[in-house]
Scaffold this motif. Structure first.
Motif, mmCIF file in Angstrom:
data_model
loop_
_atom_site.group_PDB
_atom_site.id
_atom_site.type_symbol
_atom_site.label_atom_id
_atom_site.label_comp_id
_atom_site.label_asym_id
_atom_site.label_seq_id
_atom_site.Cartn_x
_atom_site.Cartn_y
_atom_site.Cartn_z
ATOM 1 N N ALA A 70 37.566 20.323 -18.406
ATOM 2 C CA ALA A 70 37.966 19.734 -17.118
ATOM 3 C C ALA A 70 39.362 19.122 -17.209
ATOM 4 O O ALA A 70 40.180 19.279 -16.297
ATOM 5 C CB ALA A 70 36.941 18.700 -16.675
ATOM 6 N N SER A 71 39.646 18.455 -18.307
ATOM 7 C CA SER A 71 40.965 17.861 -18.511
ATOM 8 C C SER A 71 42.042 18.944 -18.599
ATOM 9 O O SER A 71 43.119 18.816 -18.011
ATOM 10 C CB SER A 71 40.957 17.023 -19.788
ATOM 11 N N PHE A 72 41.734 20.011 -19.302
ATOM 12 C CA PHE A 72 42.658 21.142 -19.404
ATOM 13 C C PHE A 72 42.958 21.710 -18.013
ATOM 14 O O PHE A 72 44.108 21.994 -17.680
ATOM 15 C CB PHE A 72 42.066 22.219 -20.314
ATOM 16 N N LEU A 73 41.902 21.874 -17.199
ATOM 17 C CA LEU A 73 42.067 22.442 -15.857
ATOM 18 C C LEU A 73 42.898 21.554 -14.943
ATOM 19 O O LEU A 73 43.619 22.046 -14.072
ATOM 20 C CB LEU A 73 40.714 22.709 -15.216
ATOM 21 N N SER A 74 42.783 20.243 -15.110
ATOM 22 C CA SER A 74 43.565 19.356 -14.248
ATOM 23 C C SER A 74 45.058 19.483 -14.529
ATOM 24 O O SER A 74 45.880 19.242 -13.651
ATOM 25 C CB SER A 74 43.106 17.909 -14.414
ATOM 26 N N LYS A 75 45.410 19.906 -15.744
ATOM 27 C CA LYS A 75 46.815 20.071 -16.112
ATOM 28 C C LYS A 75 47.283 21.524 -16.037
ATOM 29 O O LYS A 75 48.480 21.786 -15.935
ATOM 30 C CB LYS A 75 47.037 19.551 -17.530
ATOM 31 N N ASN A 76 46.335 22.459 -16.127
ATOM 32 C CA ASN A 76 46.671 23.884 -16.212
ATOM 33 C C ASN A 76 45.747 24.704 -15.318
ATOM 34 O O ASN A 76 44.765 25.261 -15.799
ATOM 35 C CB ASN A 76 46.511 24.382 -17.655
ATOM 36 N N PRO A 77 46.032 24.804 -14.035
ATOM 37 C CA PRO A 77 45.171 25.615 -13.163
ATOM 38 C C PRO A 77 45.139 27.075 -13.647
ATOM 39 O O PRO A 77 46.164 27.620 -14.057
ATOM 40 C CB PRO A 77 45.841 25.513 -11.799
ATOM 41 N N LEU A 78 43.971 27.664 -13.629
ATOM 42 C CA LEU A 78 43.804 29.052 -14.061
ATOM 43 C C LEU A 78 43.555 29.959 -12.861
ATOM 44 O O LEU A 78 42.992 29.526 -11.856
ATOM 45 C CB LEU A 78 42.622 29.159 -15.034
ATOM 46 N N PRO A 79 43.926 31.222 -12.965
ATOM 47 C CA PRO A 79 43.753 32.167 -11.856
ATOM 48 C C PRO A 79 42.352 32.759 -11.821
ATOM 49 O O PRO A 79 42.143 33.948 -12.007
ATOM 50 C CB PRO A 79 44.783 33.247 -12.180
ATOM 51 N N GLY A 80 41.373 31.935 -11.606
ATOM 52 C CA GLY A 80 40.000 32.415 -11.567
ATOM 53 C C GLY A 80 39.036 31.247 -11.700
ATOM 54 O O GLY A 80 39.416 30.085 -11.585
ATOM 55 N N MET A 81 37.789 31.579 -11.963
ATOM 56 C CA MET A 81 36.739 30.578 -12.068
ATOM 57 C C MET A 81 36.432 30.306 -13.542
ATOM 58 O O MET A 81 36.379 31.225 -14.347
ATOM 59 C CB MET A 81 35.470 31.076 -11.363
ATOM 60 N N VAL A 82 36.229 29.045 -13.857
ATOM 61 C CA VAL A 82 35.837 28.642 -15.206
ATOM 62 C C VAL A 82 34.353 28.323 -15.174
ATOM 63 O O VAL A 82 33.899 27.534 -14.342
ATOM 64 C CB VAL A 82 36.650 27.429 -15.692
ATOM 65 N N ILE A 94 24.102 28.178 -15.458
ATOM 66 C CA ILE A 94 25.513 28.482 -15.269
ATOM 67 C C ILE A 94 26.149 27.387 -14.420
ATOM 68 O O ILE A 94 25.675 27.078 -13.327
ATOM 69 C CB ILE A 94 25.706 29.854 -14.597
ATOM 70 N N TYR A 95 27.221 26.826 -14.953
ATOM 71 C CA TYR A 95 27.951 25.754 -14.281
ATOM 72 C C TYR A 95 29.380 26.198 -14.033
ATOM 73 O O TYR A 95 29.982 26.876 -14.873
ATOM 74 C CB TYR A 95 27.987 24.496 -15.150
ATOM 75 N N GLN A 96 29.914 25.821 -12.896
ATOM 76 C CA GLN A 96 31.339 25.991 -12.654
ATOM 77 C C GLN A 96 32.012 24.705 -13.113
ATOM 78 O O GLN A 96 31.567 23.606 -12.774
ATOM 79 C CB GLN A 96 31.631 26.232 -11.178
ATOM 80 N N ILE A 97 33.073 24.857 -13.891
ATOM 81 C CA ILE A 97 33.806 23.685 -14.357
ATOM 82 C C ILE A 97 35.030 23.505 -13.465
ATOM 83 O O ILE A 97 35.820 24.426 -13.257
ATOM 84 C CB ILE A 97 34.246 23.848 -15.831
ATOM 85 N N LEU A 98 35.144 22.306 -12.944
ATOM 86 C CA LEU A 98 36.253 21.920 -12.062
ATOM 87 C C LEU A 98 37.015 20.779 -12.729
ATOM 88 O O LEU A 98 36.499 20.161 -13.673
ATOM 89 C CB LEU A 98 35.702 21.473 -10.707
ATOM 90 N N PRO A 99 38.211 20.449 -12.262
ATOM 91 C CA PRO A 99 38.941 19.337 -12.882
ATOM 92 C C PRO A 99 38.156 18.025 -12.897
ATOM 93 O O PRO A 99 38.371 17.193 -13.768
ATOM 94 C CB PRO A 99 40.199 19.215 -12.011
ATOM 95 N N GLY A 100 37.207 17.851 -11.983
ATOM 96 C CA GLY A 100 36.428 16.619 -11.934
ATOM 97 C C GLY A 100 35.093 16.671 -12.665
ATOM 98 O O GLY A 100 34.390 15.669 -12.755
ATOM 99 N N GLY A 101 34.692 17.818 -13.191
ATOM 100 C CA GLY A 101 33.411 17.919 -13.883
ATOM 101 C C GLY A 101 32.742 19.265 -13.671
ATOM 102 O O GLY A 101 33.405 20.260 -13.398
#
Length: 113
Positions: A70-82, A94-101
């Motif tokens: 989540a911390s990585f995503l808040s600094k580095n948006p990716l072109p797809g779903m994590v 299955i969980y989707q990971i977002l910058p907030g959790g």
């Protein structure tokens, strides 16, 4: 998924097979410091997938890993779903990971893709 023991590899291959059934191509990511185990793509989507296995429990056992992603995503948006896949009791959570959790995706692998 840290380690390359037989169980870890089996779970990775099982996840790759599920992705293939859903119309995705995937490659395994190598390296001990990786955030993702598989990168998968279809004509419409790109997925970055972390794979874990546990005998019981859910995502709370992996709060450190989820926080790191989540911390990585808040600094580095990716072109797809994590996504964070947990194999437990012969089923996938299955969980989707977002910058907030993390957000649990309902409906199984094929419906979440």
């Amino acid at each position: 998924m840290t380690g390359t023991n037989l169980t870890a590899r089996t779970i990775l291959y099982t996840a790759a097979t599920e992705l293939e059934r859903a119309g995705y191509h995937s490659v395994r990511v190598a390296g001990s410091e990786r955030l993702f185990d598989l990168v998968a793509w279809s004509r419409k989507n790109v997925l970055f997938v972390t794979i874990k296995r546990t005998r019981n429990g859910g995502i709370s056992q992996f709060s450190e890993e989820v926080g790191e992603i989540a911390s990585f995503l808040s600094k580095n948006p990716l072109p797809g779903m994590v996504q964070f896949w947990i194999f437990t009791s012969n089923t996938w959570l299955i969980y989707q990971i977002l910058p907030g959790g993390a957000l649990l995706l309902k409906g199984g692998i094929h419906e979440s893709l």
